[in-house]
Design a protein around this motif. Structure first.
Motif, PDB file in Angstrom:
ATOM      1  N   ASP A 195       0.730  -1.218   0.132  1.00 40.99           N
ATOM      2  CA  ASP A 195      -0.002   0.122   0.080  1.00 40.99           C
ATOM      3  C   ASP A 195       0.875   1.256  -0.007  1.00 40.99           C
ATOM      4  N   ALA A 196       0.041   2.504  -0.073  1.00 37.97           N
ATOM      5  CA  ALA A 196       0.779   3.623   0.028  1.00 37.97           C
ATOM      6  C   ALA A 196       2.091   3.972  -0.760  1.00 37.97           C
ATOM      7  N   ALA A 197       2.186   3.798  -2.083  1.00 40.80           N
ATOM      8  CA  ALA A 197       3.269   3.709  -2.879  1.00 40.80           C
ATOM      9  C   ALA A 197       3.333   5.502  -3.050  1.00 40.80           C
ATOM     10  N   ALA A 198       4.603   6.129  -3.344  1.00 45.79           N
ATOM     11  CA  ALA A 198       4.583   7.683  -3.412  1.00 45.79           C
ATOM     12  C   ALA A 198       6.049   7.597  -3.973  1.00 45.79           C
ATOM     13  N   LEU A 199       5.986   8.702  -5.157  1.00 53.31           N
ATOM     14  CA  LEU A 199       7.364   8.904  -5.835  1.00 53.31           C
ATOM     15  C   LEU A 199       8.001   9.902  -5.226  1.00 53.31           C
ATOM     16  N   SER A 200       9.206   9.918  -5.696  1.00 53.78           N
ATOM     17  CA  SER A 200      10.040  11.035  -5.694  1.00 53.78           C
ATOM     18  C   SER A 200       9.865  12.067  -6.307  1.00 53.78           C
ATOM     19  N   PRO A 201      10.474  13.289  -5.976  1.00 53.37           N
ATOM     20  CA  PRO A 201      10.071  14.571  -6.847  1.00 53.37           C
ATOM     21  C   PRO A 201      10.245  14.353  -8.109  1.00 53.37           C
ATOM     22  N   ASP A 202      11.377  13.737  -8.561  1.00 56.81           N
ATOM     23  CA  ASP A 202      11.757  13.670  -9.950  1.00 56.81           C
ATOM     24  C   ASP A 202      11.093  12.182 -10.558  1.00 56.81           C
ATOM     25  N   GLY A 203      10.486  11.531  -9.959  1.00 54.92           N
ATOM     26  CA  GLY A 203       9.727  10.392 -10.405  1.00 54.92           C
ATOM     27  C   GLY A 203      10.445   9.018 -10.600  1.00 54.92           C
ATOM     28  N   ARG A 204      11.951   9.231 -10.293  1.00 52.96           N
ATOM     29  CA  ARG A 204      12.730   8.068 -10.739  1.00 52.96           C
ATOM     30  C   ARG A 204      12.487   6.772  -9.449  1.00 52.96           C
ATOM     31  N   ARG A 206      12.966  -1.756   9.566  1.00 51.61           N
ATOM     32  CA  ARG A 206      12.952  -3.117  10.368  1.00 51.61           C
ATOM     33  C   ARG A 206      12.451  -3.104  11.769  1.00 51.61           C
ATOM     34  N   GLU A 207      11.356  -2.137  11.936  1.00 53.35           N
ATOM     35  CA  GLU A 207      10.767  -1.711  13.112  1.00 53.35           C
ATOM     36  C   GLU A 207       9.507  -2.835  13.394  1.00 53.35           C
ATOM     37  N   ILE A 208       9.344  -3.286  14.758  1.00 46.98           N
ATOM     38  CA  ILE A 208       8.384  -4.023  15.078  1.00 46.98           C
ATOM     39  C   ILE A 208       7.020  -3.508  15.062  1.00 46.98           C
ATOM     40  N   GLN A 209       6.839  -2.201  15.117  1.00 50.78           N
ATOM     41  CA  GLN A 209       5.523  -1.447  14.958  1.00 50.78           C
ATOM     42  C   GLN A 209       5.413  -1.428  13.561  1.00 50.78           C
ATOM     43  N   HIS A 210       4.226  -0.690  13.173  1.00 48.80           N
ATOM     44  CA  HIS A 210       3.685  -0.378  11.913  1.00 48.80           C
ATOM     45  C   HIS A 210       4.651   0.849  11.432  1.00 48.80           C
ATOM     46  N   ASP A 211       5.134   0.962  10.307  1.00 45.71           N
ATOM     47  CA  ASP A 211       5.801   2.008   9.508  1.00 45.71           C
ATOM     48  C   ASP A 211       4.842   2.451   8.403  1.00 45.71           C
ATOM     49  N   LEU A 212       4.266   3.605   8.311  1.00 47.87           N
ATOM     50  CA  LEU A 212       3.238   3.832   7.187  1.00 47.87           C
ATOM     51  C   LEU A 212       3.372   5.160   6.622  1.00 47.87           C
ATOM     52  N   ALA A 213       2.330   5.148   5.631  1.00 47.01           N
ATOM     53  CA  ALA A 213       2.271   6.412   4.679  1.00 47.01           C
ATOM     54  C   ALA A 213       3.597   7.216   4.491  1.00 47.01           C
ATOM     55  N   PRO A 214       4.357   6.566   3.686  1.00 42.59           N
ATOM     56  CA  PRO A 214       5.703   7.312   3.348  1.00 42.59           C
ATOM     57  C   PRO A 214       5.405   8.162   2.313  1.00 42.59           C
ATOM     58  N   ARG A 215       6.164   9.393   2.258  1.00 43.56           N
ATOM     59  CA  ARG A 215       6.322  10.217   1.287  1.00 43.56           C
ATOM     60  C   ARG A 215       7.538  11.120   1.370  1.00 43.56           C
ATOM     61  N   PHE A 216       8.030  11.437  -0.080  1.00 49.96           N
ATOM     62  CA  PHE A 216       9.349  11.931  -0.386  1.00 49.96           C
ATOM     63  C   PHE A 216       8.933  13.433   0.148  1.00 49.96           C
ATOM     64  N   LEU A 217      10.118  14.061   1.035  1.00 50.05           N
ATOM     65  CA  LEU A 217      10.215  15.426   1.084  1.00 50.05           C
ATOM     66  C   LEU A 217      11.224  16.151  -0.132  1.00 50.05           C
ATOM     67  N   ILE A 230      12.736  11.236   3.379  1.00 50.61           N
ATOM     68  CA  ILE A 230      11.328  10.478   3.190  1.00 50.61           C
ATOM     69  C   ILE A 230      10.550  10.724   4.582  1.00 50.61           C
ATOM     70  N   LEU A 231       9.467  11.215   4.637  1.00 51.24           N
ATOM     71  CA  LEU A 231       8.665  11.512   5.913  1.00 51.24           C
ATOM     72  C   LEU A 231       7.739  10.235   5.833  1.00 51.24           C
ATOM     73  N   ALA A 232       7.688   9.698   7.170  1.00 50.81           N
ATOM     74  CA  ALA A 232       6.746   8.448   7.338  1.00 50.81           C
ATOM     75  C   ALA A 232       6.515   8.344   8.909  1.00 50.81           C
ATOM     76  N   VAL A 233       5.204   7.640   9.125  1.00 48.37           N
ATOM     77  CA  VAL A 233       4.817   7.587  10.510  1.00 48.37           C
ATOM     78  C   VAL A 233       4.726   6.220  10.974  1.00 48.37           C
ATOM     79  N   MET A 234       4.645   6.099  12.349  1.00 48.00           N
ATOM     80  CA  MET A 234       5.165   5.018  13.048  1.00 48.00           C
ATOM     81  C   MET A 234       3.924   4.584  14.043  1.00 48.00           C
ATOM     82  N   GLY A 235       3.257   3.261  14.153  1.00 46.55           N
ATOM     83  CA  GLY A 235       2.340   3.043  15.225  1.00 46.55           C
ATOM     84  C   GLY A 235       1.015   3.206  14.634  1.00 46.55           C
ATOM     85  N   GLU A 236       0.098   2.977  15.766  1.00 45.53           N
ATOM     86  CA  GLU A 236      -1.303   2.415  15.427  1.00 45.53           C
ATOM     87  C   GLU A 236      -1.817   4.122  15.357  1.00 45.53           C
TER      88      GLU A 236
END
Length: 580
Positions: A65-74, A103-114, A119-125
């Motif tokens: 889920d949650a695919a996100a592209l780098s600013p240049d699309g590469r 490799r974190e045991i909690q959920h890593d979610l919603a990544p996006r390139f800055l 990359i900005l992403a969030v962790m947890g429920e």
């Protein structure tokens, strides 16, 4: 039917339709990425705009889920679940160079390139997500946002980055308050460095608060510290594991599953083995097997104030999908062991140990207990509720106090610090738990321990919430802290009621309150805090009234009782001078 979406070119007015979901564009508008699902799995698809055909970058049978592209699309960053929690991965838009970022045991979610390398992403429920920055080159992870103290847990909810990735808007809580609808909107400026002086200033503020919390806690427990220590030292990790294993073996204990009834009987017999005269509290929720189910209650009658009641509870039913080792066999085991070590050690006030049923079906058991308590005029003066306190995570002995009452919160911090190995955080949180049933009927009298920190367990409400994910030492230490808290609460004066200003003239205030209901109360402490935060010297009186001088309008007057053992009330009654 497969999902579809369209892309409109606003300059030419042409549009294209694609079959898939989760569409995302690169910042420069050159590239489109989306997810396509088929019988062979889920694929990340990438297409050059305006006219390129979609090509497969990756196909997997794992959740994706949650695919996100780098600013240049590469490059494409995405989340995937190789086992039981979401992890982040990076892959070239041409399908080469895949790397695992987390490799974190909690959920890593919603990544996006800055930026191309950040990359900005969030962790947890959902109830406790925190933001992190990930360096694409070094794979280093940095905690981004801190809007709390060293004790409070304050969740984040929404994130929005500027086009150049230098600033991020974050919607988050303040001071761990997850109950009120209020939110703060913060700007993180990644181009501004925090100075050492700013860091030290923040550390000094936290240090002063910690010293104050420690010193107040030691003073609070001093009259009964030796007694509390003797009892808490009897808490056994072997017994904790035994309760956990017995409950776990019933598999799902949801009210619609066969394991519910034998688990109910097991709890009854276990309380009985400790010397209690337990009782079933039957009720008939819809969907229950045989049309009814029951809470299991064990009462330790008070020696001096039996009509004043403290309750400590944990729900024992689990989610329908699995055995619920953390949610909530862990809390139930801690409750049973607390009941065992206190069975031959009654307190001045009455303590009810409540194993609630039907929490996962809508707080059914706790609301039934509260309904009957209100109907029978039970004088409930304090409540603890423990829920999900054993997840092993990083094997630290950490847990979160979830409370409505700050007095009980501070008692629990003190109990954990002095009589257990556990480190405690806190959050103003009781919604969607059995604690809410107490709050709805009796107000802010609630504390408890649950789900480090607030909610981070990737096994939550899953079939893999298994016994091997539990830190049994953590459950043991939580049980010790619970025992110590109960002993202090049930030995101390409760919060006073009906505090009022009967006369205020010329900065002289006359106040009165209903006498403490506990036997053996010897005096009352009265404090005055001005609107500017200055505190006048304490006043001690022996009657339920006082006349105070030099009280500015808007000052807060606070009162608590003190008993013959030197134990102060665990919470202040407060009133603002001049308030209606």
């Amino acid at each position: 039917t497969p999902a579809r979406f369209g892309v409109l070119d606003t300059e030419s007015g042409t549009s294209r339709t694609f079959t898939g979901s989760g569409a995302t564009l690169s910042a420069d508008g050159s590239t489109l990425a989306f997810l396509a699902r088929s019988e062979i799995g889920t694929s990340i698809m990438v297409a050059s705009l305006p006219g390129g055909e979609p090509r497969v970058v990756k196909t997997t049978t794992d959740r994706l889920d949650a695919a996100a592209l780098s600013p240049d699309g590469r490059q494409v960053v995405f989340q995937s679940m190789p086992k039981e929690d979401w992890e982040l991965y990076l892959i070239g838009a041409d399908g080469t160079g895949e790397r695992r970022l987390t490799r974190e045991i909690q959920h890593d979610l919603a990544p996006r390139f800055l930026t191309p390398t950040r990359i900005l992403a969030v962790m947890g429920e959902g109830r406790h997500r925190r933001s992190y920055l990930h360096d694409v080159n070094t794979l280093e992870r940095t905690r981004l946002f801190h809007n709390n103290t060293v004790r409070t847990i304050a969740p984040e909810y929404e994130w929005s980055a500027s086009a150049d990735g230098s600033k991020i808007l974050i919607v988050a809580e303040r001071d761990g308050d997850t109950v009120s609808p209020e939110r703060g909107v913060y700007v993180m400026d990644l181009s501004r460095r925090v100075t050492p002086a700013e860091v030290l200033a923040r550390v000094r503020i936290s240090l002063a608060a910690e010293i104050s919390l420690r010193d107040r806690g030691i003073a609070t427990f001093r009259p009964i510290a030796d007694e509390v220590r003797r009892v808490t030292e009897q808490v056994s990790i072997g017994r904790i594991y035994g309760y956990e294993k017995a409950l776990f073996d019933f598999d799902s204990k949801h009210i619609t599953r066969p394991g519910n009834a034998p688990a109910t009987e097991y709890l009854f017999e276990t309380y009985k083995s400790f010397g209690y005269e337990p009782e079933y509290q039957w009720f008939e929720p819809r969907g229950a097997i045989a049309g009814r189910t029951a809470n299991v209650l064990a009462t330790l009658r008070g020696t001096e104030n039996p009509d004043l009641v403290y309750i400590v509870s944990s729900h024992f039913d689990s989610h329908a999908q699995g055995p619920g080792a953390d949610d909530n066999t862990s809390g139930t085991a801690a409750l049973l062991e607390a009941a065992r070590v206190l069975a031959k050690h009654p307190m001045p006030a009455t303590i009810i140990f409540a194993s609630f049923n039907g929490e996962e079906s809508g707080l059914l058991g706790s609301r039934e207990w509260v309904r009957q308590a209100v109907a029978n005029d039970v004088r409930l003066v304090g409540a603890l509720n423990n829920d999900m306190l054993g997840w092993t995570n990083d094997h630290r002995l950490d847990n979160t106090i979830r409370y409505s009452n700050p007095g009980i919160r501070d008692i629990q911090h003190a109990a954990a610090a002095q009589f257990s190995k556990m480190i405690t955080y806190d959050a103003l949180y009781y919604k969607s738990t059995d604690a809410a049933a107490y709050y709805e009927a009796y107000g802010d009298i609630v504390g408890g321990i649950g789900s480090y920190p607030v909610l981070g367990n990737p096994h939550y409400h899953q079939s893999h919430d298994l016994l091997e994910t539990i830190n049994h030492e953590l459950v043991t230490e939580a049980s010790k802290a619970t025992v110590a808290t109960l002993m202090l609460l049930a030995s101390s004066p409760s919060r006073l009621t009906d505090l009022r200003v009967t006369r205020y003239a010329g900065r002289a205030a006359e106040v009165s309150w209903t006498p403490s209901p506990e036997k053996g109360v010897s005096s009352y402490i009265v404090t005055v805090t001005s609107p500017g935060g200055e505190t006048l010297p304490r006043v001690t009186v022996t009657r339920p009234s006082a006349t105070l001088q030099n009280v500015a309008p808007g000052s807060v007057i606070a009162v608590k009782a003190v008993n013959a053992r030197g134990l102060e009330g665990w919470d202040w009654a407060r009133i603002v001078v001049g308030a209606p």
